[in-house]
Scaffold this active site. Structure first.
Site, PDB file in Angstrom:
ATOM      1  N   ILE A 172      45.231  34.483  61.172  1.00  0.00           N
ATOM      2  CA  ILE A 172      46.431  34.780  61.755  1.00  0.00           C
ATOM      3  C   ILE A 172      46.459  34.636  63.237  1.00  0.00           C
ATOM      4  O   ILE A 172      45.745  35.612  64.071  1.00  0.00           O
ATOM      5  CB  ILE A 172      46.900  36.299  61.342  1.00  0.00           C
ATOM      6  CG1 ILE A 172      46.938  36.460  59.897  1.00  0.00           C
ATOM      7  CG2 ILE A 172      48.315  36.520  62.055  1.00  0.00           C
ATOM      8  CD1 ILE A 172      47.757  35.659  59.036  1.00  0.00           C
ATOM      9  N   GLU A 190      56.782  29.703  54.765  1.00  0.00           N
ATOM     10  CA  GLU A 190      57.514  29.841  53.441  1.00  0.00           C
ATOM     11  C   GLU A 190      56.740  31.172  52.607  1.00  0.00           C
ATOM     12  O   GLU A 190      57.962  31.656  51.969  1.00  0.00           O
ATOM     13  CB  GLU A 190      56.743  28.552  52.796  1.00  0.00           C
ATOM     14  CG  GLU A 190      58.108  27.430  52.731  1.00  0.00           C
ATOM     15  CD  GLU A 190      58.007  26.919  53.789  1.00  0.00           C
ATOM     16  OE1 GLU A 190      59.054  26.215  54.232  1.00  0.00           O
ATOM     17  OE2 GLU A 190      56.967  26.956  54.798  1.00  0.00           O
ATOM     18  N   LYS A 242      46.573  28.868  57.367  1.00  0.00           N
ATOM     19  CA  LYS A 242      47.184  28.524  56.320  1.00  0.00           C
ATOM     20  C   LYS A 242      48.746  28.308  56.330  1.00  0.00           C
ATOM     21  O   LYS A 242      49.369  27.474  55.536  1.00  0.00           O
ATOM     22  CB  LYS A 242      46.880  29.421  54.945  1.00  0.00           C
ATOM     23  CG  LYS A 242      45.666  29.332  54.235  1.00  0.00           C
ATOM     24  CD  LYS A 242      45.414  30.137  53.178  1.00  0.00           C
ATOM     25  CE  LYS A 242      44.200  30.095  52.235  1.00  0.00           C
ATOM     26  NZ  LYS A 242      44.135  30.865  51.177  1.00  0.00           N
ATOM     27  N   GLY A 298      61.544  27.619  66.158  1.00  0.00           N
ATOM     28  CA  GLY A 298      61.599  29.164  66.171  1.00  0.00           C
ATOM     29  C   GLY A 298      60.585  29.922  65.834  1.00  0.00           C
ATOM     30  O   GLY A 298      60.676  31.043  65.816  1.00  0.00           O
ATOM     31  N   ALA A 334      50.952  24.743  61.878  1.00  0.00           N
ATOM     32  CA  ALA A 334      49.946  25.468  62.638  1.00  0.00           C
ATOM     33  C   ALA A 334      48.531  24.856  62.118  1.00  0.00           C
ATOM     34  O   ALA A 334      47.714  24.921  63.093  1.00  0.00           O
ATOM     35  CB  ALA A 334      49.983  26.968  62.076  1.00  0.00           C
TER      36      ALA A 334
END
Length: 751
Positions: free
Chosen positions: A642, A718, A714, A477, A520
């Protein structure tokens, strides 16, 4: 090769808020989950769980259940014998230190809700009815499930799960704390939290001849599930294919194979038929949880607010058969500059199932206590809580004595405070009001590891200009499908619609489980590398085409964009990537890659690699009733590049909501007289609903990291939750003047 086919080459996908590529499948119901695959003759299994926490099964009667037409078999410890996994050691199973729980291994009961039988029938309803006819007698034994009653029985684990780092003290903390001008000492406690993803755990095993299995499993790692099945049942990997293309949330609960996988495979192999086993919502509470934890913090500072000493002790629960560990106290030695730090982490074995990683395991717990204690210290010093953190800011990891690969926490503080309006905060508790509501503003720091694990990717480019990239990773997800598509499309210069990323198949090249905010970075870098390899092969072909303008040009002098290769010096010279393959006569170009390269590892090893955040929270507390509502949150995050601001924001939003839930709602009530979690359903297990969720602003602070990996990524899964619960708790104190140290914070504790 002419300009008539060119389009704008100034196109990139990394950094764009691209819609989820799998979004349409999900909202139209075409995305199939583990419990939704059907085949003719599919059997259904229902699990029966133990009502006692410790003891033995003395007798099992299945005769009444087996009389029901359509019931195929009832599996218990009495008729399940000799499986290979019962002889495997911890090392072989790659699990936690100790002996992993083994369903149907013996008549011994190790925890309440332990699975003790499986009823398999031609329909789900039939299996459920037949399960009520199975008669099981138990002999109870003495048990202990209370952590609070057994804090003095804690032991220091010598080893733990992968990634566990035994905390290291430094300096002379006790002496420094005695000499401190100002000191605070406090104990914090939170109960168990259980994973409650929308999708229940389910495994559908499609049986083929000669014990060949195709398994649809809810998991965060298909290779994990495949390895488990082959080891437990002594099967060859080539005969077991595990698929998990869609996962309806997991948050760590799918890192280890859960027992429905064992049971569905067991039944399929025994009955030579396809079988599905799906756990009920109540049974979702029968396996791992965030461990109950007690923590004690001592902080000492000089009059100016500089930390002189830190002492952090944590005592958590584990099962009696495994040693489950988390990095709970380690963060107190890393977040702030302090030469004298004492860290201690202990475990108490109890008659419960082994805890399990839950979003930001260890950090969500340890940072909660540390940041509440920092707020208490700020008030003891009579200085602003944000100012205290700025006074103790460090650019060097004090535990590792080395620089961070990047750290932009200072800008997180600055931008977060500005957007929140922190400068308007009144210092004194109970000094801000809105009618009958007391208003409180609290803040907290956050920190998480920026992890990378070995991963591979495979890519194939065909003459129609279509690229397919695959890896045995997962998408729980988080948006993995989408960001991998973006990375591939930008790297090879193809339109997004011409790229397909595939995952969740054990036949694909290796990838680790999706967890720890590492996907990622790990899989993304592998995708980057494999697409660079394809790019180089395409350019070599382009150079060889008759009349090629790129014959004497280097790849550095061309641009790959929008499906074309274009000269930087002469934009008129261009050719479609698809045309290159067509004119070269190749059927396809295929490459594989890994994410790890030796030079990168050597460089990374010299630095600490972490994400950071600053969280600002506003609460309103009804002065008459003590009811708490979170009305505003600003989360400023520094997490490198990002890839997709849209999916990334969604990750942080989910983390923030869970942090609010941790602070105010979630608590699985363990009745120590029964040894059982009592509120094991979504009617009594409280989680925040829409009305509980406030205005949440997410700020991604610019951070360029050329060390962490080629993408500078990064991870965000979490960091969104870390620090939120402590910011809420600190805001509640600011609103009410009441310091609550037992979580969740409920109105009775505020009163």
């Amino acid at each position: 090769m002419n300009a008539s086919n060119t389009t704008n080459t100034d196109t990139s996908y990394i950094g764009r808020p691209v819609n989820r590529v799998d979004g349409v499948l999900k909202v139209t119901g075409k995305a199939q989950y583990a419990g939704e695959y059907n085949t003719s003759g599919l059997l259904h299994g229902i699990v029966i769980c133990s009502p006692i926490p410790r003891g033995k099964i003395t007798s099992v009667s299945t005769s009444d259940a087996l009389k029901v037409k359509g019931v195929k078999k009832v599996f218990t410890h009495e008729n399940v014998k000799g499986l290979p996994w019962f002889d495997l050691s911890y090392k072989d199973m790659e699990l936690l230190p100790g002996s992993p729980f083994r369903p149907f291994y013996s008549n011994e009961i190790l925890f309440s809700q332990q699975p003790v039988a499986l009823v398999v029938a031609e329909s789900l309803e039939l299996a459920r009815y037949a399960s009520t006819l199975v008669r099981i007698q138990y002999e109870t034994a003495e048990f202990e499930t209370s952590l609070e009653r057994n804090l003095k029985k804690g032991f220091t684990p010598r080893r733990g799960k992968t990634g566990y780092e035994k905390p290291k003290s430094r300096g002379k903390a006790e002496r420094a704390l005695k000499k401190a001008d100002v000191k605070v000492e406090a104990a914090y406690f939170h109960g168990a939290e259980h994973h409650n993803p929308m999708e229940m755990f389910s495994s559908t095993v499609l049986y083929e001849n000669d014990d060949k299995l195709t398994i649809y499993d809810k998991t965060q790692g298909v290779l994990n599930s495949q390895s488990y099945v082959t080891r437990v049942f002594g099967l060859k990997s080539k005969n077991v294919r595990v698929l998990s293309p869609f996962v309806g949330g997991a948050f760590g609960s799918g890192l280890r194979p859960q027992y429905q996988l064992f049971m569905s495979v067991l039944a399929a192999l025994d009955l030579k038929q396809s079988v599905r086993v799906t756990l009920t919502r109540q049974q979702m509470f029968s396996f791992g949880h965030r461990p109950i934890t007690w923590q004690k913090l001592e902080l000492g500072a000089n009059k100016e607010g500089r930390l002189m000493g830190i002492s952090h002790t944590a005592i958590s629960e584990t099962s009696r058969f495994e040693t489950y560990t988390e990095n709970v106290v380690n963060w107190s030695g890393r977040l702030y500059e302090c030469e004298n730090v004492r860290l201690d982490y202990q475990l108490v074995p109890l008659d419960v199932n082994s805890p399990l990683d839950m979003r930001a395991p260890g950090a969500a717990t340890g940072v909660l206590a540390l940041e509440c204690a920092m707020d208490e210290l700020a008030y003891a010093l009579n200085i602003d809580p944000l100012e205290l953190r700025l006074k103790n800011y460090t650019e060097i990891d004090p535990a590792m004595k080395r620089a961070f690969s990047s750290k932009n926490l200072m800008d997180c503080y600055k931008q977060g405070a500005e957007h929140f309006g922190w400068e308007k905060r009144s210092y004194q508790p109970r000094s801000m009001k809105d009618g009958k509501h007391l208003i409180g503003w609290g803040m907290s720091s956050g920190m998480w590891d920026a992890m990378m694990m070995p991963a591979r990717a495979k890519a194939r480019l065909t003459p129609d200009g279509k690229l397919t990239v695959s890896s045995a990773t997962a998408d729980i997800g988080t948006g993995t499908y989408t960001i991998m598509t973006q990375i591939a499309a930008e790297t090879l210069g193809l339109p997004l619609n011409d790229v397909t990323f595939m995952l969740g198949d054990s036949s694909f090249v290796f990838a680790p489980f999706e967890g720890g905010s590492s996907t990622a970075a790990s899989v993304g870098t592998a995708v980057l590398y494999v697409c660079q390899n394809i790019k180089e092969e395409v350019f070599k072909l382009a150079q060889k085409i008759d009349g090629s303008p790129f014959h004497n040009t280097s790849i550095e002098k061309v641009v790959f964009a929008n499906g074309y290769i274009t000269s930087e010096d002469d934009p008129q010279q261009t050719i479609a990537i698809a045309e290159v393959l067509q004119r070269s006569g190749v059927k396809f170009i295929e490459e594989k890659s890994t994410d790890l390269k030796l030079k990168n590892l050597i460089k990374q090893g010299k630095y600490s690699r972490n994400t950071h955040s600053a969280v600002f929270v506003e609460v309103k507390v009804d002065e008459d009733l003590g009811m708490i509502s979170v009305t505003r949150v600003v989360s400023a995050v520094a997490a490198g590049t990002i890839i997709n601001p849209k999916t990334s924001r969604s990750q942080v939003l989910g983390g923030v909501i869970w942090g609010i839930s941790m602070a105010l709602h979630e608590d699985t009530f363990l009745d120590n007289n029964l040894g059982r979690f009592m509120n094991h359903d979504l009617a009594e297990y409280h989680i925040p609903v829409h009305a509980d969720n406030p205005e949440i602003e997410v700020i991604f602070v610019r951070e360029k990291d050329e060390i962490i990996n080629p993408l500078g990524v990064k991870g965000l899964g979490e960091i969104g939750i870390i620090g939120v619960a402590s910011a809420v708790a600190n805001a509640v104190f600011h609103a009410t003047g009441k310091r609550v140290r037992e979580f969740p914070i409920t109105l009775d504790k505020v009163f």
